[in-house]
Structures are given as C-alpha cells and as structure tokens.
Design an enzyme around this catalytic site. Structure first.
Site, PDB file in Angstrom:
ATOM      1  NE  ARG A  61      -2.832   0.434   3.363  1.00 30.11           N
ATOM      2  CZ  ARG A  61      -1.967   0.725   4.518  1.00 30.11           C
ATOM      3  NH1 ARG A  61      -1.376   1.558   4.594  1.00 30.11           N
ATOM      4  NH2 ARG A  61      -2.286  -0.271   5.518  1.00 30.11           N
ATOM      5  CG  ASP A  99     -10.175  16.343 -14.364  1.00 26.26           C
ATOM      6  OD1 ASP A  99      -9.703  16.015 -15.031  1.00 26.26           O
ATOM      7  OD2 ASP A  99     -11.215  15.894 -13.560  1.00 26.26           O
ATOM      8  CE  LYS A 101     -13.570   8.196 -18.106  1.00 28.10           C
ATOM      9  NZ  LYS A 101     -13.197   8.522 -16.790  1.00 28.10           N
TER      10      LYS A 101
HETATM   11  C1  LIG Z   1     -12.852  14.738 -16.447  1.00 33.51           C
HETATM   12  C2  LIG Z   1     -13.166  13.545 -15.626  1.00 33.51           C
HETATM   13  N1  LIG Z   1     -12.467  13.427 -14.292  1.00 33.51           N
HETATM   14  C3  LIG Z   1     -12.617  12.637 -13.733  1.00 33.51           C
HETATM   15  C4  LIG Z   1     -13.347  11.626 -13.785  1.00 33.51           C
HETATM   16  C5  LIG Z   1     -13.243  10.278 -12.665  1.00 33.51           C
HETATM   17  O1  LIG Z   1     -12.526   9.184 -13.079  1.00 33.51           O
HETATM   18  P1  LIG Z   1     -12.983   7.891 -12.537  1.00 33.51           P
HETATM   19  O2  LIG Z   1     -13.828   7.459 -13.396  1.00 33.51           O
HETATM   20  O3  LIG Z   1     -11.536   7.190 -13.020  1.00 33.51           O
HETATM   21  O4  LIG Z   1     -12.764   7.820 -11.230  1.00 33.51           O
HETATM   22  C6  LIG Z   1     -13.968  11.228 -14.990  1.00 33.51           C
HETATM   23  C7  LIG Z   1     -14.561  10.155 -15.142  1.00 33.51           C
HETATM   24  O5  LIG Z   1     -15.420  10.086 -16.198  1.00 33.51           O
HETATM   25  C8  LIG Z   1     -13.770  12.497 -16.100  1.00 33.51           C
HETATM   26  O6  LIG Z   1     -14.362  12.314 -17.212  1.00 33.51           O
END
Ligand SMILES: Cc1ncc(COP(=O)(O)O)c(C=O)c1O
Length: 387
Positions: free
Chosen positions: A47, A171, A196
């Site tokens: 971990r 993000d 993604k």
């Molecule tokens: C722009 C964005 N940020 C964060 C996330 C969250 O990621 P996760 O699904 O890997 O938890 C997503 C998920 O679709 C996303 O599109």
C-alpha cells in the site's frame, strides 16, 4: 527528452537482473526485509510503495513536466485525495460543469465534513475572482469541461489564484499532457482519470495527481498511504503500457474528431456541435493558444430525448457506454449517464439537456465513423432542423 521518448522510457527501465525490456509486474503485497527495520530500498508493504507503481508515477510526472506524481485507484480517488489536503471550513471554487462524479463528491460527501464549494463559470475569470473568499484554498478547474467542452484560460486563472494565495488544480483528463500541460501554465496540481486517454484501452480504472511542490507531494503521499486508495500493480503496468502510445493515439483521436466535427456541423439534423476545434466554438482562439490539439470528444445537441435515444441505438461502430478516451469510439447520454448525479434544475441551467449526446471518437478509420454517424442521424426527427 521529447514527449514520446519520455512516454516510452521514463520510469520504464529494463529489469536490471534479467534484462527484460518490459519491467516486471511486482504483484506482491509485501517484501522480505534484510533484518529488523532493514527493508530493501524502502519497500515494506505494497500500500505504501510498489516498484510497478513507482515506475508509472515517474512516467506520468515526466509527461506533465511535474516533479512528483502520486497514483490512485481511480480518477475520483485522485480528486478525493486532493480534497483531503483541506480541512473543515475551507472553501473551494470549482468549475460549474465539471464531471458529474466530481460534483457528487463535493456536494454529497465533502460538504458533510464541512468543506464549502462554490460552482462558477470558470471561463469567466472575473466570476472566479468574485467567488474567492479568505477561506478559499483551492480553485478546481476542468478544461475543457465534460460534456460541454467549455474552456477556461488556465494561465490567467493561475495568475489570479496565486495573487489570492489559492492553489489551482486542473483536471487534465480530456486533453492529456500530449496536448495541454497546466503545470507549465502555472497550475499547482494536475489530476487525471487515467481510466481515459492515458491508459487508452478501456481496461483499467485509475487516477493520478501530479505536482511540482514537494511539500504538497509529501502530503499527498501520506494521504495515499493513510487512506489506501492505491492502484493494483497490474493496473499500473497496464497504464504504463498504454502511455507508450499516447502521442500516436492522441494524434489519431484528434484527426478523426476534427473531421467528424466538421461533418456534424454541416448536418441539418444536428442542432449544435460542441468541439473546440471548430471555428464556431466561442473559445476556439483560446483552444489554439493553450493546447496543441483539440482532443477526441465531441458533444452534439439533437433536440430531444427521443432523438438522442434513436441516434445512439442506431450507431453500430460507436458503442453505447459510459467512459471515454479508449481506442474504440463510444457514445453516451450525459443527462442519464455520466451526469445523472447532477440535479435536474442544475443540468438544465448548465445546458446538459436530454437531447445532448457525447461522442468519444476513437482511432478507427474515420470514413467508418462518419458513415456510422450519418446513418444513425437518419433516425433523428427532421423536425429538429436548425432554425
Ligand atoms: C474529466 C473527468 N475527471 C474525473 C473522472 C473520474 O475518473 P474515474 O472514473 O477514473 O474515477 C472522469 C470520469 O469520467 C472524468 O471524465
């Protein structure tokens, strides 16, 4: 090194014992120690530290041009860990049409523990300025946003946030560091859903935070171990493998999406196309200035729920599924899927309508994607013709 060289090699040295070109997957929960209190190279428990995870973290830090990356078990776990840097009473200013899960995490989880959130249109830096209070610790920005592809001026927001002693978190999931590097524009933290584009093959859920400030890195490392939302070694290995082709994939996603967006923009049954690469996008100039590409996400307005459903169910190459950023083209209905957790009135205010459809354009042959979309649009009622 250049981006693609880093993508292939950073943190991915061959195994020194065998010469195995691909580093092994350290699928272990613990490590034999040389003596009491004498772990080898700091490896005590998985971990806390794992060599496969270390390699991925070094790789992703280099791509974002950051000093440290801290990997998590999902994108939301990464965002959650950033929020765990705060304490009760702290305030966060956040982009108003963020990913629905981020909104839900803020409103339904962290608000209960005394964090305060104000959601604003961060494409308007003055709105951000007005929302900042003496309690504001973070400015959380998604650019472009999911699903409406609204951009925020990251350099400008970084300057304003710094003046007010607020940390800027970006993000960067949609753009990836191949197209956009927020740390170079002054952001303090970058988060990703590695689920993604970074992994790119729709077979892992993961997340990462990348930073330059070593003090923040240390605090995130502490949270990573203390909260335990760590990615499995195999998942880290898969993401590192996916990243090696990031540049090639992003070029093809971008090329396909540009062509498909142009087709959609001329189609009489499409009411509106959201894509930063189109000159009609209100922030096209900003998109050209702050990123080197436009990415693979296109959102279209088809006018009604029935039109959206008929279109989505008629597609054959695009698969109806949540998520985005994989090599295969996907289609989703934000109002009932990714943004179902956003209250109806809020969705209406933001423009996440029942007729909105999000396309994640894959790397297939673009002729097949265009044919698929044109065929499915025949199922959209002609009554939605643009006025
Ligand atoms: C722009 C964005 N940020 C964060 C996330 C969250 O990621 P996760 O699904 O890997 O938890 C997503 C998920 O679709 C996303 O599109």
């Amino acid at each position: 090194m250049g981006f693609s060289t880093d993508a292939v090699h950073s943190g991915q040295d061959p195994d020194p014992r065998t010469g195995s070109v691909i580093p092994p997957i350290h699928q272990t929960s613990t490590y034999q120690q040389d003596g009491l209190g004498r772990p080898r190279l700091g490896y005590e428990y998985a971990r806390t530290k794992n060599p496969t995870r270390d390699g991925l973290e070094r790789n992703l830090a280099s791509l974002e041009r950051g000093r440290e990356a801290i990997a998590f078990s999902s994108g939301l776990a990464a965002i959650q860990s950033v929020l765990q840097l705060l304490q009760s009473g702290d305030h966060v200013v956040c982009t108003e049409n963020v990913y629905g899960g981020t909104y839900r995490l803020a409103r339904k989880v962290w608000q209960r523990f005394g964090l305060k959130f104000t959601f604003v249109d961060t494409s308007d830096a003055d709105q951000v300025d007005r929302a900042i209070t003496p309690e504001t610790k973070l400015l959380f920005v998604e650019s472009p946003t999911n699903p409406l592809l609204v951009l925020s001026d990251l350099g400008e927001l970084a300057r304003r946030a710094r003046k007010r002693n607020v940390r800027l978190v970006v993000d960067n999931t949609f753009m990836t560091p191949y197209f956009q590097r927020p740390l170079e524009m002054g952001a303090d933290l970058v988060v990703h859903s590695t689920t993604k584009y970074l992994n790119g093959h729709s077979d892992v859920v993961g997340g990462v935070v990348v930073v330059n400030d070593l003090d923040i890195a240390e605090r995130l490392r502490f949270i990573q171990n203390a909260s335990g939302a760590v990615p499995a070694p195999f998942d880290c290995w898969l993401v590192a493998r996916g990243v090696k082709t990031l540049a090639l994939r992003m070029m093809q996603h971008d090329r396909n999406a540009r062509e498909l967006a142009r087709t959609l923009a001329c189609h009489p049954r499409v009411q509106h196309v959201y894509y930063p690469g189109l000159a009609l996008h209100p922030q096209h100039e900003l998109a050209c200035r702050q990123a080197s590409g436009f990415g693979g996400i296109i959102t279209v307005e088809l006018g009604s729920y029935d039109n959206a459903r008929n279109f989505m169910e008629s597609l054959e190459v695009f698969l109806l599924a949540e998520s985005l950023g994989g090599v295969e083209s996907l289609v989703c209905h934000p109002a009932s899927m990714t943004h179902a957790s956003v209250p109806v009135e809020e969705r209406a205010r933001l423009g996440v309508t029942d007729g909105l459809v999000r396309l994640s354009v894959g790397i297939e042959d673009v002729e097949d994607l265009i044919r698929d979309v044109e065929h499915a649009l025949e199922k959209v009622s002609a009554q939605t013709l643009r006025g």
